[in-house]
Scaffold this motif. Structure first.
Motif, PDB file in Angstrom:
ATOM      1  N   ILE A 140     -63.593 -81.080  77.004  1.00  0.00           N
ATOM      2  CA  ILE A 140     -62.564 -80.070  76.768  1.00  0.00           C
ATOM      3  C   ILE A 140     -63.043 -78.979  75.815  1.00  0.00           C
ATOM      4  CG2 ILE A 140     -61.388 -81.309  74.902  1.00  0.00           C
ATOM      5  CD1 ILE A 140     -58.726 -80.291  76.169  1.00  0.00           C
ATOM      6  N   GLN A 141     -63.778 -79.344  74.780  1.00  0.00           N
ATOM      7  CA  GLN A 141     -64.209 -78.343  73.811  1.00  0.00           C
ATOM      8  C   GLN A 141     -65.155 -77.337  74.461  1.00  0.00           C
ATOM      9  OE1 GLN A 141     -62.956 -78.229  70.417  1.00  0.00           O
ATOM     10  NE2 GLN A 141     -63.637 -76.149  70.867  1.00  0.00           N
TER      11      GLN A 141
ATOM     12  N   LYS B 156     -65.755 -71.885  76.545  1.00  0.00           N
ATOM     13  CA  LYS B 156     -66.096 -70.960  77.635  1.00  0.00           C
ATOM     14  C   LYS B 156     -64.922 -70.023  77.925  1.00  0.00           C
ATOM     15  CE  LYS B 156     -69.381 -73.863  80.174  1.00  0.00           C
ATOM     16  NZ  LYS B 156     -69.584 -74.623  81.431  1.00  0.00           N
ATOM     17  N   ALA B 157     -63.708 -70.564  77.900  1.00  0.00           N
ATOM     18  CA  ALA B 157     -62.523 -69.732  78.147  1.00  0.00           C
ATOM     19  C   ALA B 157     -62.387 -68.662  77.075  1.00  0.00           C
ATOM     20  CB  ALA B 157     -61.266 -70.602  78.202  1.00  0.00           C
ATOM     21  N   MET B 158     -62.582 -69.043  75.814  1.00  0.00           N
ATOM     22  CA  MET B 158     -62.469 -68.072  74.716  1.00  0.00           C
ATOM     23  C   MET B 158     -63.571 -67.017  74.823  1.00  0.00           C
ATOM     24  SD  MET B 158     -59.707 -68.909  73.139  1.00  0.00           S
ATOM     25  CE  MET B 158     -59.126 -69.397  74.767  1.00  0.00           C
TER      26      MET B 158
ATOM     27  N   SER C 225     -56.978 -85.319  74.805  1.00  0.00           N
ATOM     28  CA  SER C 225     -56.947 -84.045  74.097  1.00  0.00           C
ATOM     29  C   SER C 225     -56.454 -83.027  75.102  1.00  0.00           C
ATOM     30  CB  SER C 225     -58.336 -83.643  73.601  1.00  0.00           C
ATOM     31  OG  SER C 225     -58.778 -84.501  72.589  1.00  0.00           O
ATOM     32  N   ASN C 226     -55.748 -82.005  74.610  1.00  0.00           N
ATOM     33  CA  ASN C 226     -55.356 -80.931  75.510  1.00  0.00           C
ATOM     34  C   ASN C 226     -55.446 -79.590  74.795  1.00  0.00           C
ATOM     35  OD1 ASN C 226     -52.924 -80.668  74.059  1.00  0.00           O
ATOM     36  ND2 ASN C 226     -51.799 -81.907  75.513  1.00  0.00           N
TER      37      ASN C 226
ATOM     38  N   ILE D 242     -53.479 -70.164  73.566  1.00  0.00           N
ATOM     39  CA  ILE D 242     -52.086 -70.555  73.431  1.00  0.00           C
ATOM     40  C   ILE D 242     -52.016 -71.765  72.503  1.00  0.00           C
ATOM     41  CG2 ILE D 242     -50.050 -71.479  74.621  1.00  0.00           C
ATOM     42  CD1 ILE D 242     -50.924 -69.847  77.081  1.00  0.00           C
ATOM     43  N   GLN D 243     -52.871 -72.748  72.774  1.00  0.00           N
ATOM     44  CA  GLN D 243     -52.954 -73.941  71.943  1.00  0.00           C
ATOM     45  C   GLN D 243     -54.417 -74.343  71.860  1.00  0.00           C
ATOM     46  OE1 GLN D 243     -50.659 -77.445  73.191  1.00  0.00           O
ATOM     47  NE2 GLN D 243     -52.369 -78.693  72.538  1.00  0.00           N
ATOM     48  N   PRO D 244     -54.966 -74.478  70.657  1.00  0.00           N
ATOM     49  CA  PRO D 244     -56.358 -74.920  70.540  1.00  0.00           C
ATOM     50  C   PRO D 244     -56.487 -76.374  70.993  1.00  0.00           C
ATOM     51  CG  PRO D 244     -55.331 -74.920  68.388  1.00  0.00           C
ATOM     52  CD  PRO D 244     -54.334 -74.322  69.354  1.00  0.00           C
ATOM     53  N   VAL D 245     -57.700 -76.860  71.090  1.00  0.00           N
ATOM     54  CA  VAL D 245     -57.932 -78.252  71.457  1.00  0.00           C
ATOM     55  C   VAL D 245     -57.216 -79.136  70.440  1.00  0.00           C
ATOM     56  CG1 VAL D 245     -59.643 -80.070  71.757  1.00  0.00           C
ATOM     57  CG2 VAL D 245     -60.137 -77.750  72.578  1.00  0.00           C
TER      58      VAL D 245
END
Length: 144
Positions: A82-83, A88-90, A109-110, A97-100
């Motif tokens: 996820i991290q 990559k998205a950032m 984790s979300n 909207i919500q960090p890991v």
């Protein structure tokens, strides 16, 4: 006979959106057109899930999300790291909207982000399996 599910959605520019998604996820392009903006479409998969993205085209009643108008729909993707995916998205100019966030009790984790084309993506990483019954027990404490 073919069977399956495909998510169809509209963006301002499917060629640009496809490039953003390719920089975040392991995208496999099935087909993509290369016409002027307003006439393009792309079919791709992320983890064997099929997406069909079309350019906004009012003539055909195809409208992309409008800024500031909330949606009750999002893409939910379970990823191996996820991290890494979130980073990559950032880096691809997504909006946080919500960090890991690790949810230890739930075994996951979300994180959530808004892409440049108005769609929300929720990421999950499963650290350990938690049964439905266990999740209900955990959540029921919050609703008492």
């Amino acid at each position: 006979m073919l069977q399956g599910v495909e998510f169809d959605f509209v963006v301002k520019d499917s060629k640009a959106a496809l490039e953003q998604y390719k920089s975040i996820f392991d995208v496999e392009v099935v087909e993509a057109t290369n016409f002027k903006t307003g006439n393009n479409e792309a079919v791709f998969t992320i983890y064997d899930t099929r997406f069909h993205m079309l350019d906004e085209n009012p003539e055909y009643q195809l409208f992309a999300p409008k800024e500031g108008q909330p949606q009750s729909f999002w893409f939910n993707v379970t990823v191996p790291d996820i991290q890494e995916t979130y980073d990559k998205a950032m880096a691809a100019n997504a909006t946080e909207i919500q960090p890991v966030t690790k949810m230890e009790e739930m075994g996951i984790s979300n994180a959530m982000f808004l892409d440049s084309f108005g769609y929300v993506w929720m990421l999950h990483e499963v650290h350990r399996e938690v049964s439905f019954e266990e999740r209900v027990d955990i959540l029921s404490k919050d609703f008492e």
